[in-house]
Design a protein around this motif. Structure first.
Motif, PDB file in Angstrom:
ATOM      1  N   SER A 161      46.316  46.018  33.609  1.00 15.21           N
ATOM      2  CA  SER A 161      45.380  46.327  34.784  1.00 15.21           C
ATOM      3  C   SER A 161      44.668  45.218  35.223  1.00 15.21           C
ATOM      4  CB  SER A 161      44.826  47.780  34.369  1.00 15.21           C
ATOM      5  OG  SER A 161      43.600  47.187  33.343  1.00 15.21           O
ATOM      6  N   MET A 162      44.801  44.060  34.624  1.00 13.43           N
ATOM      7  CA  MET A 162      43.809  43.013  34.999  1.00 13.43           C
ATOM      8  C   MET A 162      44.555  42.410  36.370  1.00 13.43           C
ATOM      9  SD  MET A 162      43.014  41.048  31.360  1.00 13.43           S
ATOM     10  CE  MET A 162      42.247  42.060  29.961  1.00 13.43           C
ATOM     11  N   LEU A 163      43.480  41.955  37.158  1.00 16.77           N
ATOM     12  CA  LEU A 163      43.837  41.338  38.397  1.00 16.77           C
ATOM     13  C   LEU A 163      44.660  39.861  38.057  1.00 16.77           C
ATOM     14  CD1 LEU A 163      40.763  41.791  40.546  1.00 16.77           C
ATOM     15  CD2 LEU A 163      42.939  42.783  40.816  1.00 16.77           C
ATOM     16  N   PRO A 164      45.772  39.798  38.761  1.00 19.96           N
ATOM     17  CA  PRO A 164      46.548  38.364  38.576  1.00 19.96           C
ATOM     18  C   PRO A 164      45.540  37.312  39.040  1.00 19.96           C
ATOM     19  CG  PRO A 164      47.495  39.529  40.291  1.00 19.96           C
ATOM     20  CD  PRO A 164      46.621  40.356  39.698  1.00 19.96           C
ATOM     21  N   MET A 165      45.752  36.218  38.261  1.00 15.38           N
ATOM     22  CA  MET A 165      45.113  34.875  38.434  1.00 15.38           C
ATOM     23  C   MET A 165      45.874  33.957  39.346  1.00 15.38           C
ATOM     24  SD  MET A 165      42.366  35.769  36.680  1.00 15.38           S
ATOM     25  CE  MET A 165      41.625  34.058  36.668  1.00 15.38           C
ATOM     26  N   LEU A 166      44.629  33.268  40.483  1.00 18.68           N
ATOM     27  CA  LEU A 166      45.351  32.311  41.217  1.00 18.68           C
ATOM     28  C   LEU A 166      44.665  31.097  40.783  1.00 18.68           C
ATOM     29  CD1 LEU A 166      44.466  34.374  44.366  1.00 18.68           C
ATOM     30  CD2 LEU A 166      46.840  34.374  43.371  1.00 18.68           C
ATOM     31  N   GLY A 167      45.226  30.370  39.974  1.00 18.83           N
ATOM     32  CA  GLY A 167      44.350  29.270  39.449  1.00 18.83           C
ATOM     33  C   GLY A 167      43.307  29.807  38.474  1.00 18.83           C
ATOM     34  N   ASP A 168      42.077  29.227  38.836  1.00 18.67           N
ATOM     35  CA  ASP A 168      40.853  29.982  38.304  1.00 18.67           C
ATOM     36  C   ASP A 168      40.320  31.146  38.937  1.00 18.67           C
ATOM     37  OD1 ASP A 168      40.815  28.506  35.678  1.00 18.67           O
ATOM     38  OD2 ASP A 168      39.961  26.874  36.825  1.00 18.67           O
ATOM     39  N   LEU A 169      40.917  31.513  39.877  1.00 22.97           N
ATOM     40  CA  LEU A 169      40.392  32.774  40.833  1.00 22.97           C
ATOM     41  C   LEU A 169      41.201  33.761  40.386  1.00 22.97           C
ATOM     42  CD1 LEU A 169      39.480  31.101  44.036  1.00 22.97           C
ATOM     43  CD2 LEU A 169      37.840  32.274  42.457  1.00 22.97           C
ATOM     44  N   HIS A 170      40.777  34.824  40.628  1.00 24.22           N
ATOM     45  CA  HIS A 170      41.618  36.290  40.380  1.00 24.22           C
ATOM     46  C   HIS A 170      41.728  36.848  41.906  1.00 24.22           C
ATOM     47  CE1 HIS A 170      38.308  38.437  41.508  1.00 24.22           C
ATOM     48  NE2 HIS A 170      37.472  37.905  40.603  1.00 24.22           N
ATOM     49  N   ALA A 171      42.871  37.574  41.802  1.00 21.36           N
ATOM     50  CA  ALA A 171      43.445  37.987  43.204  1.00 21.36           C
ATOM     51  C   ALA A 171      42.374  38.836  44.136  1.00 21.36           C
ATOM     52  CB  ALA A 171      44.821  38.732  42.894  1.00 21.36           C
ATOM     53  N   GLY A 172      41.499  39.115  43.363  1.00 18.60           N
ATOM     54  CA  GLY A 172      40.381  40.035  44.125  1.00 18.60           C
ATOM     55  C   GLY A 172      39.798  39.391  45.475  1.00 18.60           C
ATOM     56  N   ILE A 173      40.004  37.988  45.324  1.00 19.78           N
ATOM     57  CA  ILE A 173      39.565  37.311  46.729  1.00 19.78           C
ATOM     58  C   ILE A 173      40.448  37.673  47.846  1.00 19.78           C
ATOM     59  CG2 ILE A 173      40.889  35.115  46.434  1.00 19.78           C
ATOM     60  CD1 ILE A 173      38.249  33.738  47.401  1.00 19.78           C
ATOM     61  N   ILE A 174      41.716  38.087  47.473  1.00 14.08           N
ATOM     62  CA  ILE A 174      42.420  38.294  48.643  1.00 14.08           C
ATOM     63  C   ILE A 174      42.175  39.847  49.171  1.00 14.08           C
ATOM     64  CG2 ILE A 174      44.960  38.821  49.481  1.00 14.08           C
ATOM     65  CD1 ILE A 174      45.783  36.819  47.327  1.00 14.08           C
ATOM     66  N   LEU A 175      41.837  40.591  48.016  1.00 16.27           N
ATOM     67  CA  LEU A 175      41.506  42.112  48.465  1.00 16.27           C
ATOM     68  C   LEU A 175      40.275  42.022  49.186  1.00 16.27           C
ATOM     69  CD1 LEU A 175      42.371  43.883  45.202  1.00 16.27           C
ATOM     70  CD2 LEU A 175      43.512  43.785  47.239  1.00 16.27           C
ATOM     71  N   ALA A 176      39.380  41.227  48.633  1.00 19.42           N
ATOM     72  CA  ALA A 176      38.175  41.090  49.741  1.00 19.42           C
ATOM     73  C   ALA A 176      38.167  40.756  50.778  1.00 19.42           C
ATOM     74  CB  ALA A 176      36.915  40.312  49.024  1.00 19.42           C
ATOM     75  N   VAL A 177      39.100  39.709  51.256  1.00 18.53           N
ATOM     76  CA  VAL A 177      39.055  39.258  52.628  1.00 18.53           C
ATOM     77  C   VAL A 177      39.867  40.220  53.340  1.00 18.53           C
ATOM     78  CG1 VAL A 177      40.170  37.406  53.979  1.00 18.53           C
ATOM     79  CG2 VAL A 177      39.087  36.689  51.751  1.00 18.53           C
ATOM     80  N   ILE A 178      40.932  40.740  52.768  1.00 19.84           N
ATOM     81  CA  ILE A 178      41.336  41.986  53.649  1.00 19.84           C
ATOM     82  C   ILE A 178      40.570  43.046  54.071  1.00 19.84           C
ATOM     83  CG2 ILE A 178      43.240  43.764  53.349  1.00 19.84           C
ATOM     84  CD1 ILE A 178      45.066  41.908  51.497  1.00 19.84           C
ATOM     85  N   ALA A 179      39.471  43.423  52.891  1.00 19.11           N
ATOM     86  CA  ALA A 179      38.587  44.546  53.158  1.00 19.11           C
ATOM     87  C   ALA A 179      37.771  43.974  54.331  1.00 19.11           C
ATOM     88  CB  ALA A 179      37.814  44.710  52.021  1.00 19.11           C
ATOM     89  N   ALA A 180      37.440  42.905  54.437  1.00 20.79           N
ATOM     90  CA  ALA A 180      36.595  42.317  55.541  1.00 20.79           C
ATOM     91  C   ALA A 180      37.241  42.418  56.998  1.00 20.79           C
ATOM     92  CB  ALA A 180      36.276  41.069  55.460  1.00 20.79           C
ATOM     93  N   ILE A 181      38.643  42.275  57.037  1.00 13.46           N
ATOM     94  CA  ILE A 181      39.243  42.267  58.027  1.00 13.46           C
ATOM     95  C   ILE A 181      39.404  43.659  58.439  1.00 13.46           C
ATOM     96  CG2 ILE A 181      41.464  41.731  59.361  1.00 13.46           C
ATOM     97  CD1 ILE A 181      41.465  39.078  57.389  1.00 13.46           C
ATOM     98  N   ALA A 182      39.724  44.475  57.501  1.00  9.57           N
ATOM     99  CA  ALA A 182      40.035  45.708  57.736  1.00  9.57           C
ATOM    100  C   ALA A 182      38.720  46.505  58.257  1.00  9.57           C
ATOM    101  CB  ALA A 182      40.397  46.482  56.484  1.00  9.57           C
ATOM    102  N   ALA A 183      37.543  46.389  57.711  1.00  7.57           N
ATOM    103  CA  ALA A 183      36.270  46.710  58.068  1.00  7.57           C
ATOM    104  C   ALA A 183      35.969  46.376  59.590  1.00  7.57           C
ATOM    105  CB  ALA A 183      35.234  46.415  57.292  1.00  7.57           C
ATOM    106  N   TRP A 184      36.241  45.047  60.005  1.00  8.02           N
ATOM    107  CA  TRP A 184      36.162  44.521  61.387  1.00  8.02           C
ATOM    108  C   TRP A 184      37.135  45.344  62.243  1.00  8.02           C
ATOM    109  CZ3 TRP A 184      40.271  42.446  64.363  1.00  8.02           C
ATOM    110  CH2 TRP A 184      39.876  41.900  65.510  1.00  8.02           C
ATOM    111  N   PHE A 185      38.384  45.696  61.936  1.00  7.52           N
ATOM    112  CA  PHE A 185      39.340  46.416  62.566  1.00  7.52           C
ATOM    113  C   PHE A 185      38.650  47.849  62.800  1.00  7.52           C
ATOM    114  CE2 PHE A 185      42.912  48.854  63.563  1.00  7.52           C
ATOM    115  CZ  PHE A 185      43.686  48.154  64.255  1.00  7.52           C
ATOM    116  N   LEU A 186      38.205  48.483  61.922  1.00  2.00           N
ATOM    117  CA  LEU A 186      37.633  49.993  61.966  1.00  2.00           C
ATOM    118  C   LEU A 186      36.635  49.724  62.863  1.00  2.00           C
ATOM    119  CD1 LEU A 186      37.617  52.581  60.548  1.00  2.00           C
ATOM    120  CD2 LEU A 186      35.760  51.596  59.142  1.00  2.00           C
ATOM    121  N   LEU A 187      35.825  49.009  62.635  1.00  5.25           N
ATOM    122  CA  LEU A 187      34.484  48.977  63.493  1.00  5.25           C
ATOM    123  C   LEU A 187      34.720  48.704  65.080  1.00  5.25           C
ATOM    124  CD1 LEU A 187      31.635  47.649  61.343  1.00  5.25           C
ATOM    125  CD2 LEU A 187      31.770  49.796  61.839  1.00  5.25           C
TER     126      LEU A 187
END
Lengths: 334, 356
Positions: free
Chosen positions: B180-206
């Motif tokens: 269940s752990m998020l895959p790592m992209l180097g030292d960062l985890h994949a959550g960064i992609i999810l967060a950016v997608i969330a920001a774009i989705a929120a913008w689209f929604l609004l």
């Protein structure tokens, strides 16, 4: 408005740019050499001005600076992301030793330890061990066991009372050792416990103490940190003897405190630094206690003379056995 | 469209000054921080250079900054969406914890299930406040903050009781399963992609959906929205749930990507920091990307300041406070009769939104 913003930003860059390079070069040239002074870092989960847990750790760090001439650094870290970053930053800068003051730092220490094998990572309590990662575990139980012996020897009612703050494993363990000490003298000796649920309610600690005294306890030991004041108040009012904990609290109520179980955290931190400094470090759980002068029983000399000489002699005999490793004090599993 | 016309008429005669205000606030806080170095016996220049090199000056520092930006981005979005709708959701901290708890409980069914659970748990936790609003007209500003404390204690109980690690040594949970752990992209985890997608989705929604338009309209002027046929109550309930889901996701991602286990001080202020992030972004989802990065850098740089110059970590909090104050002062002075800072910021936003 745009112009104002641009003007505000401009001086920042002017300030930032010239000094930027030297900083990055120092970062790259820091490789450990034996001639350079030792570098020691400390991470805490709270402010070092808390007058307690974190303050004593910082005191230890300052002693490392004074006594070993080490270069020291400290960071207050709140999240595991910061734990890791702090540890890794010390590793990257070639620190010899980094402390994480709490069991919370274990995961971060293991991760950073793998990445920076030249740095030793020590956590305060914990059980994770790796080639360059070790926890230090304090054995305050050694002293509280002795307090139990004193109580059972000197009690007239055959009952002692314990006042705890929150029922944490570390605290329950010191009570367990107290009980074991008392019952080693008298298997029927009764030990009553009350946990007040926090470490700062002086009134609640006082009430708990009074209820224990009313129930016939004529020795009280506390593990209530700040709220311990209330325990001493109650004991002074009712002229019931008691014990101090963690620090030498004997002069907080010199008429009733017979002795204190003392834990010297700065000395423990200095001890570990010395091991690393002298290349004596081995990966293992470091049980720090009387043997290393980290834990001690400090008598209140004024009251020591009122006890029976046999009690005092027995306590120092057991103390010597604990010190030499001949006798192992029971402790909670944690 | 009806509402759009109303909004056009209601638009205030203020030049579009969002970006300069934000940049000014950020610059001012950094300048004041650097100046405060004098108090600690360091030249402002030295302090500033440590702050910058310690936050973006190396790959290592940059990773630290990005890692901290992830939860800030999501809690920032959470606040931005709620404030846009005119609901004072300051319960990000509690929703963050609810999300982490949800993710932990669902972690055995895999990563996707855990992430979904964090969204749902955050939304449910926020919806308790909505329910109290609908039932007894209880103000969210109170209920959400009180729910924070309940969540903190609930988590404390959980890690000392039912969810405590199997060895029973410390007040923390066991680590979540590897699957269940998020895959790592180097030292960062994949959550960064999810967060950016969330920001774009929120913008689209609004800004690109009628739902978003109704949401913003409700926040801008409830009566006007109602007159225009928006079911304002239902709208606010939905906004609150979306906002809570964002904060919950932040908690879930932090659990699955960074901490892997639960412990008592899990939230560590990310929920509250989200308010600063959202205000600096002037409640714009895409602005949140930049402002979350700014605050992530500020915290990371402050850590370096502490390690190398021995300057207390409170400088980061100090910087945050300055940013918030500057944002409030500027948005206030820009408009005399303010409903609420959210309303003010929201009203300001409409101009841009309609320009496409």
């Amino acid at each position: 408005m745009k112009r104002i913003a641009a003007l505000a930003v401009l001086p920042l860059f002017l300030l930032a740019c010239p000094k930027h390079e030297p900083v990055s070069t120092t970062a790259t040239t820091t490789t450990t050499t034996t001639a350079a002074p030792m570098k020691v870092g400390l991470l805490t989960t709270g402010s070092i001005n808390d007058g307690g847990w974190n303050a004593i750790a910082y005191e230890g760090l300052q002693q490392i600076h004074k006594q070993l001439g080490a270069e020291i650094s400290h960071q207050e870290t709140k999240t595991p992301a910061e734990f890791e970053e702090g540890f890794r930053s010390y590793g990257a800068k070639g620190f010899d030793l980094a402390f994480g003051h709490g069991f919370e730092f274990q995961d971060a220490a293991l991760k950073a330890g793998k990445e920076y094998p030249k740095t030793v990572f020590i956590t305060t309590s914990g059980s994770s061990v790796a080639p360059n990662v070790s926890p230090m575990v304090f054995q305050l139980e050694q002293a509280t066991y002795l307090l139990g012996v004193i109580a059972a020897r000197e009690s007239k009612t055959g009952k002692a009372g314990l006042v705890g703050g929150i029922n944490l494993p570390s605290i329950a363990s010191t009570f367990l050792a107290f009980k074991a000490g008392a019952q080693s003298v008298n298997p029927k000796f009764e030990v009553k416990e009350i946990y007040t649920g926090n470490f700062d309610d002086v009134g609640a600690a006082k009430l708990a103490t009074l209820s224990l005294i009313n129930a016939g306890c004529d020795f009280i030991f506390h593990q209530a940190n700040e709220a311990g004041r209330g325990v001493f108040q109650a004991c002074q009012e009712r002229k019931v003897r008691c014990f101090g904990s963690n620090k030498n609290q004997n002069d907080m109520a010199p008429d009733v405190i017979v002795a204190s179980a003392v834990l010297d955290v700065p000395a423990a931190i200095l001890h570990m630094a010395r091991l690393v400094h002298d290349h004596q470090f081995k990966p293992q759980v470091y049980w720090l206690g009387m043997h290393d002068d980290i834990v001690s029983l400090i008598w209140n000399d004024k009251l020591k003379t009122t006890l029976s000489p046999q009690t005092v002699a027995e306590v120092s005999r057991i103390e010597a056995d604990i010190r030499s490793g001949k006798f192992e004090v029971p402790r909670g599993k944690f | 469209m009806n509402i759009e016309q109303r909004q056009r008429r209601l638009r205030l005669p203020i030049p579009d000054s969002r970006l300069p205000i934000a940049v000014l606030a950020a610059a001012l806080s950094i300048a004041l921080l650097s100046a405060s170095g004098i108090a600690f016996g360091h030249s402002p220049r030295e302090l500033l250079s440590i702050l910058i090199s310690g936050s973006v000056g190396s790959t290592f520092a940059l990773q630290g900054t990005l890692l901290k930006s992830i939860p800030l981005l999501l809690t920032g979005l959470s606040v931005a969406i709620a404030f846009r709708a005119g609901v004072w959701n300051i319960g990000g901290e509690g929703q963050f914890l609810a999300g982490a708890l949800g993710a932990f409980l669902a972690a055995r069914y895999g990563m996707i299930a855990a992430l979904a659970a964090s969204l749902i748990a955050g939304a449910i936790w926020a919806s308790i406040a909505s329910a109290m609003r609908l039932w007894r007209n209880a103000p969210e500003v109170l209920t959400t903050i009180l729910l924070n404390f309940i969540a903190i204690h609930l988590l404390g109980y959980a890690v000392n009781g039912p969810l405590q690690e199997a060895s029973g040594k410390y007040p923390q949970s066991d680590a979540v399963p590897m699957t269940s752990m998020l895959p790592m992209l180097g030292d960062l985890h994949a959550g960064i992609i999810l967060a950016v997608i969330a920001a774009i989705a929120a913008w689209f929604l609004l800004y690109r959906t009628s739902e978003g338009l109704r949401l913003r309209a409700s926040g801008f002027n409830r009566s006007a929205a109602k007159w225009a046929g928006v079911n304002v109550d239902a709208q606010l309930v939905r906004a609150m749930a979306i906002s809570g889901a964002m904060a919950g996701l932040a908690g879930g991602i932090e659990l699955l990507g960074v901490t892997h286990r639960l412990f008592e001080r899990f939230a560590a202020g990310y929920g509250y920091a989200g308010i600063a992030v959202a205000l600096l972004a002037q409640l714009h989802p895409l602005g949140t990307l930049a402002s979350a990065f700014f605050f992530g850098a500020l915290t990371t740089g402050a850590g370096e300041l502490q390690r190398t110059a021995g300057i207390s970590s409170t400088v980061a909090t100090f910087g945050q406070a300055i940013v918030i104050l500057v944002m409030i002062v500027f948005t206030r002075s820009a408009r005399s009769a303010g409903v609420s800072p959210a309303g003010v910021a929201a009203s300001r936003r409409h101009g841009r939104a309609e320009e496409r």
